[in-house]
Structure formats: structure tokens, C-alpha cells
Design a protein around this motif. Structure first.
Motif: not given
Length: 347
Positions: A272-276, A289-290, A294-295, A335-339
Motif C-alpha cells: 500500500p506504499g503508493d496506493v492502498a 492474494s498478494t 482488505t475487504s 489486511r496488507e493491501s491497506t495497512v
């Protein structure tokens, strides 16, 4: 080997034949302990009710249909699993149909040739109108799933849903709470579906609450809620000048989000560094997913339980019942895609 009978099941479970019959028919006045013992005996003996005999005896077949737009969509596949399990507990068998969003196919199980074989239908509609539904529900047990598109002043069937506006607001507020300020929305569809409208409304409400403007350029339109459309929409957003590019994106389905993640990977942008990235559906795919996605998680087990029990009550009732609207719970799985960080999968 002769087929097992009600008497065989009763002897194995140590109960009366009437008790076995009550369990198989889904009658409510059976204790959970007794029901579990009878169902175990049914499974061990491979007992299968005779639909024709049952229909003659009770006027009911024990068959219901679940009609969803597309079983290839993980959300509907997972929901179908829960519906089948809940129906089994009530002695009902589920026939699953795909409508592919076609009005005639949505209504066919309830008013087609096969309707005489069914006791009722659980329908997730996309195209059918209130008048078309009303013509069915006057005489046939029907429960609707999904977005309530007919207004509070016109309830034409029992309805089980989640609060889509609140769900979209919750996930967008999660993103604003992380300090994201240019939050895109992927899922505004050309057909103006209720799902799209309600999730857009929740997204806009959360932006307003955070003091952020709604930028239409950050809400590209899609044709379907699938991976390809998520990929294409995110490619267009990633191609914006750096100062205009979103720093977060809320996708109106997990499949759109998976496609968006692929586009960001292609563009060399970090998640999520550039885009969450966040989605909604609570699909099993989201956790694998990798990075993990987050859902918003609709309680699919609760949705299925409410729908099956509503339908069973309507099937058994000797008198018309008032239509009811049931709102199932939802929650956010961050999850990882935002945090960021590492979130091991619960296997």
C-alpha cells in the motif's frame, strides 16, 4: 442392498419414525441434540427421501431453488455453499441456477415449467422489476437477496441484504483514517445498478465526513464487477500525472480489487506504499492474494440462514405472512493491501 427407510433411520437414532419424519421435513419442534442424532443416522445409512411420495403425502417436494447471477463469482459460489448447508439442516434440497442477469432466467424457476416441482425460490435479482416479482410472490414462496431496489414503500417479497451504504462508508473511512486523501472508487457501472449506486453513496458520505471533495475523474466507469474491469480502470488511474493519481482505491467488489492490484503491479507502484487497495465481498480469494486484500466481509452464513429460514416459514405457513426485510451484519477485514506488514493466512 435395499434403500434405507424411515424405520431404519429411527432405529439407528433411537427415536420414533415421526421424529425422523419431523427432522427430514425440517419441522421446528425437534431439539438440536435429537436433530443432530437423526441427521447423523441419515448420513450413515444413506437415507434419501422419496420426493414423489413426499409430494403426495405433504403437498411439498422438499426442493428449493437458489438463483444467482453467476456461480463463477466467488461471492455467489461461497453464498451457495452456505445456503445448501442451511437448507440441509431443515431437510431441504437446493437446486442452484445461474440467471446471468437475464430477467426471464431470474423468474423461470418460479413461473416456468419446473415451478411445480419446487416449494420456493431464493433469488438474487439484477433485472427483474417489482411488478414482475409481485406477480410471482402472490402465489409462490420467494425470498430476495442483495440490494433492495424497490423502495421502502414497496416491499414485494421477503428480503435479506447488508447495508451497502454503511459498508462502503466503513471501508472508505478506513482509508481516510490512514491519511489517504485522493481515494478513487472503481465500480460505478454504466447500468446504474443498485449495488453501484449504494456503494458510491457510502463512499461519497465518507469523503464528505473527512472533508474531502468527490472527484469524478477518480471514479471510472466499469461494465462488470470482474477482474478485467478492475484492471482496465486501475490502468487509467495509474496513468494520471503523479499529482493527480490516487493514493488509495476502494473497489466495489473483491474481483475488481484483484484486477486493480494487477494493474498497480504492472505500473511498478507499491501496495500500500503508493496506493492502498480495498474491496468488498469478503471472498476467500481476498485472504490469499498478494498482498492480502482488505475487504468488507458480509456475513454470508447469516445471509444464508436468514434466507432459508424465511423461505421455510413461508412454505409451511397456511396463511399469508407479511413481507419482512432482514439486514445481515458486515465487518471490515483490514489486511496488507491497506495497512502493510505481514498477515499470515489462517489455514
Amino acid at each position: 442392498m435395499a434403500a434405507a427407510t424411515l424405520k431404519d433411520v429411527a432405529e439407528r437414532a433411537g427415536v420414533s419414525i415421526k421424529t425422523v419424519s419431523n427432522v427430514v421435513r425440517g419441522a421446528p419442534r425437534v431439539s438440536d441434540t435429537t436433530r443432530a442424532r437423526v441427521l447423523r443416522a441419515v448420513e450413515e445409512l444413506g437415507y434419501r427421501p422419496n420426493p414423489s411420495a413426499r409430494r403426495l403425502r405433504t403437498g411439498r417436494s422438499g426442493l428449493i431453488a437458489l438463483v444467482v447471477p453467476e456461480l463463477a463469482t466467488p461471492y455467489f459460489a461461497e453464498l451457495a455453499h452456505h445456503v445448501r448447508r442451511e437448507a440441509n439442516l431443515l431437510g431441504l434440497t437446493v437446486l442452484t441456477e445461474e440467471s446471468m442477469g437475464d430477467t426471464a432466467e431470474e423468474l423461470r424457476p418460479a413461473n416456468g415449467v419446473g415451478a411445480s416441482l419446487l416449494d420456493g425460490v431464493i433469488l438474487s435479482p439484477l433485472r427483474v422489476t417489482p411488478d414482475e416479482l409481485a406477480s410471482v410472490t402472490d402465489e409462490f414462496p420467494l425470498v430476495l437477496l442483495g440490494e433492495r431496489t424497490y423502495g421502502r414503500d414497496r416491499v414485494v417479497a421477503d428480503h435479506v441484504l447488508i447495508d451497502n451504504v454503511a459498508a462502503a462508508r466503513d471501508v472508505t473511512a478506513h482509508l481516510t483514517g490512514l491519511g489517504r486523501r485522493r481515494i478513487a472508487a472503481i465500480g460505478v457501472d454504466h447500468q446504474g445498478s443498485a449495488t453501484s449506486r449504494q456503494r458510491l453513496e457510502g463512499y461519497q458520505r465518507a469523503l464528505h465526513a473527512a472533508g474531502l471533495p468527490f472527484d469524478p475523474r477518480l471514479a471510472p466507469r466499469v461494465e462488470e464487477f470482474d477482474r478485467r474491469n478492475g484492471l482496465l480502470a486501475m490502468r487509467s488511474l495509474a496513468a494520471l500525472p503523479a499529482a493527480e493519481r490516487p493514493d488509495a482505491v476502494f473497489c466495489f467488489s473483491d474481483l475488481l480489487a484483484v484486477g486493480a492490484q494487477r494493474a498497480l503491479h504492472e505500473a511498478g507502484l507499491d501496495i500500500p506504499g503508493d496506493v492502498a487497495v480495498a474491496g468488498i465481498d469478503g471472498s476467500e480469494e481476498a485472504g490469499y492474494s498478494t498482498p492480502s486484500l482488505t475487504s468488507v466481509v458480509p456475513d454470508k452464513a447469516a445471509i444464508a440462514s436468514l434466507a432459508v429460514k424465511c423461505l421455510a416459514a413461508r412454505i409451511r405457513s397456511q396463511a399469508p405472512l407479511p413481507f419482512e426485510v432482514h439486514v445481515a451484519p458486515h465487518w471490515l477485514a483490514a489486511r496488507e493491501s491497506t495497512v502493510g506488514g505481514r498477515h499470515p493466512v489462517d489455514a
